[in-house]
Design an enzyme around this catalytic site. Structure first.
Site, PDB file in Angstrom:
ATOM      1  N   SER A 246       0.857  -1.177   0.000  1.00 48.83           N
ATOM      2  CA  SER A 246       0.000   0.000   0.000  1.00 48.83           C
ATOM      3  C   SER A 246       0.894   1.228   0.000  1.00 48.83           C
ATOM      4  CB  SER A 246      -0.886  -0.001   1.254  1.00 48.83           C
ATOM      5  OG  SER A 246      -0.103   0.377   2.372  1.00 48.83           O
ATOM      6  N   LYS A 247       0.247   2.387  -0.020  1.00 52.74           N
ATOM      7  CA  LYS A 247       1.015   3.638  -0.090  1.00 52.74           C
ATOM      8  C   LYS A 247       1.979   3.791   1.093  1.00 52.74           C
ATOM      9  CE  LYS A 247      -1.800   6.478  -3.047  1.00 52.74           C
ATOM     10  NZ  LYS A 247      -3.016   7.262  -3.033  1.00 52.74           N
ATOM     11  N   ARG A 248       1.649   3.129   2.196  1.00 50.19           N
ATOM     12  CA  ARG A 248       2.545   3.169   3.352  1.00 50.19           C
ATOM     13  C   ARG A 248       3.954   2.703   2.994  1.00 50.19           C
ATOM     14  NH1 ARG A 248       2.120  -0.654   6.800  1.00 50.19           N
ATOM     15  NH2 ARG A 248       0.573  -1.758   5.586  1.00 50.19           N
ATOM     16  N   HIS A 249       4.015   1.821   2.000  1.00 47.63           N
ATOM     17  CA  HIS A 249       5.312   1.258   1.623  1.00 47.63           C
ATOM     18  C   HIS A 249       6.078   2.135   0.639  1.00 47.63           C
ATOM     19  CE1 HIS A 249       3.043  -2.418   2.911  1.00 47.63           C
ATOM     20  NE2 HIS A 249       4.182  -2.630   3.519  1.00 47.63           N
ATOM     21  N   GLY A 250       5.535   3.287   0.294  1.00 45.46           N
ATOM     22  CA  GLY A 250       6.200   4.151  -0.692  1.00 45.46           C
ATOM     23  C   GLY A 250       5.388   4.162  -1.978  1.00 45.46           C
TER      24      GLY A 250
END
Ligand code: GLU
Length: 487
Positions: A246-250
């Site tokens: 997800s966006k949390r991962h970049g």
């Protein structure tokens, strides 16, 4: 041959950008089609009007175009097929594979809440399937709204998945599901099956988050009298922490990587390894090699891990593979954007540029790396990296002596070329009693020329900088090391 040529499709929902997971799925469909002489179609699943946007459809087109994943035939917009979806639903109603359900959403919600209060899973109790023909006719004549529900038969539904082998679901776990809403719009599974039948799809390759849809879809194929396609459910993509990407991962949008200077060939190669193992520890591949090696036997069941560092490494590998003149086309706009030069000026010294790129690309992982490393070769003055100064210019007196000695030796070299420069500097090292430790001379010089402790070979650097610039860099380095504040 033509009759058995595989037909696949990539069917993204245009509700965001082109995600790396979607691009991976598109790539696998494309590789399979290319490898086995088939076609890959593109279907935009835009029936969810509230979430679908034209902008997102454009992002999908752009992402696929950047990756070079061309689709065959005209793009299908699912929303344009609503009439067929409806016709298919009514066919199922007519031949008794489905029935009208007059239960309202409020009634269903109430029954669901009651079931949950008793800690029971709610499944539709088929009450509308028990209505008599007259009652149904009366309700229809009264204009009561209804959905169409598929009547799930008894037994089990299974298939031989190309990734997961045999998968079987007991039908009793699947409730009679709605296929057409009261407003006449289709439910997702019906639209997918109707479109896949119409496009004569022979292999459905998609994320394994769709496995639970597949038994319903298989029932619909069977009830519609259509031949079943094969199914291959690809593993999900997780971040380094094992959680769904997800966006949390970049960055997770393909377009982000395009803007970060990743080469499309590297991105494809990286994506190809997310769920596919080509075997023999092979990793770096051109597109042609991927096509040649692709096979469903190498598809993996377990989730793939998205490692951004590996993507960078992969990009470095592809930078080396890229013919230097192709690299020119990529770096020129980046050099111009960095304010180093103009396209015209670069054109005027193409040979110099080719030499520079040959030197830089071996140490670079991205175009941005090349841009950063190229600064000393374009700009009049350079900044010295504090680490390099601390390490290579540690002793002030000897640094000044070395730099001055180098400056004098180089100034006397009659023709500015690598061999003559090397001979002059090795002779100087000899005179200074450095023996085989000529590096002691070259490291301070490297900082003077590039500001860094690492660079291409020092004689290559001198050659590419040219006489005038090299000597003035040495003058600037001498002024810097002699300045009292730097003592
Ligand atoms: N639109 C679906 C998705 O984006 C794909 C459905 C399919 O491939 O069958 O996940």
């Amino acid at each position: 041959m033509a009759a058995s040529a595989p037909r696949l499709r990539f069917a993204p929902s245009p509700t965001g950008y082109l995600h790396v997971g979607g691009a991976r799925t598109a790539l696998f469909n494309w590789l399979y089609a290319r490898k086995f002489g088939g076609k890959m179609l593109l279907r935009i699943e835009d029936t969810d009007k509230a979430r679908s946007t034209d902008e997102s459809t454009r992002a999908i087109f752009e992402g696929l175009a950047w990756l070079g994943l061309a689709w065959d035939e005209d793009v299908v917009h699912q929303g344009a097929n609503l009439d067929r979806h409806r016709t298919d639903a009514y066919r199922l109603l007519q031949d008794d594979s489905a029935y009208r359900c007059f239960c309202t959403q409020a009634e269903l919600a109430e029954r669901r809440a009651a079931a949950e209060a008793h800690k029971e899973a709610f499944t539709y109790d088929r009450r509308c399937d028990r209505l008599g023909a007259e009652e149904i006719a009366r309700r229809v004549a009264d204009g009561l709204p209804f959905t169409i529900r598929f009547r799930v038969p008894e037994g089990t539904t299974g298939w031989s998945d190309l990734v997961h082998d045999t998968i079987t679901f007991p039908n009793k776990d699947i409730e009679d599901f709605i296929i057409l809403r009261t407003d006449g719009t289709p439910i997702y599974n019906l639209a997918v099956v109707s479109d896949d039948i119409a496009a004569a799809i022979t292999l459905v390759m998609r994320g394994d988050d769709h496995i639970s849809n597949t038994p319903k879809q298989i029932m619909l194929y069977t009830a519609l009298g259509a031949a079943l396609p094969e199914f291959a459910h690809l593993p999900m993509i997780h971040g380094m922490d094992g959680k769904k990407l997800s966006k949390r991962h970049g960055a997770t949008a393909v377009g982000d990587y395009q803007h970060l200077g990743i080469l499309p060939g590297a991105m494809l190669n990286f994506l190809a390894l997310l769920g596919w193992a080509p075997g023999n520890d092979i990793e770096v591949m051109t597109v042609a090699q991927m096509v040649e090696r692709f096979d469903t036997a190498g598809l993996q069941k377990k989730a793939a891990i998205f490692d951004a560092k590996k993507l960078e490494w992969m990009n470095g590998q592809h930078l080396q593979l890229l013919p230097t003149d192709e690299l020119v086309a990529r770096v020129t706009p980046a050099f111009v954007a960095a304010g180093y030069t103009t396209a015209m000026e670069l054109e005027g010294r193409r040979d110099w540029l080719l030499t520079l790129l040959d030197l830089l690309k071996v140490r670079a992982r991205t175009v941005d790396d090349i841009v950063a490393q190229a600064a000393p070769y374009f700009l009049d003055s350079i900044a010295y990296t504090p680490d390099a100064v601390a390490k290579q210019w540690k002793d002030r007196t000897s640094t000044i002596a070395s730099l001055q000695g180098i400056r004098d030796a180089l100034a006397e070299v009659p023709a500015w070329e690598a061999e003559a420069n090397e001979a002059a500097l090795r002779a100087l090292a000899e005179r200074m009693g450095l023996g085989d430790k000529a590096g002691k001379l070259f490291q301070p010089l490297r900082v003077a020329l590039t500001g860094e402790s690492a660079s291409p070979g020092i004689f290559d650097v001198l050659a590419i900088l040219g006489r005038e610039r090299s000597l003035s860099r040495l003058d600037a380095a001498l002024a810097f090391t002699r300045a009292p504040r730097n003592a």
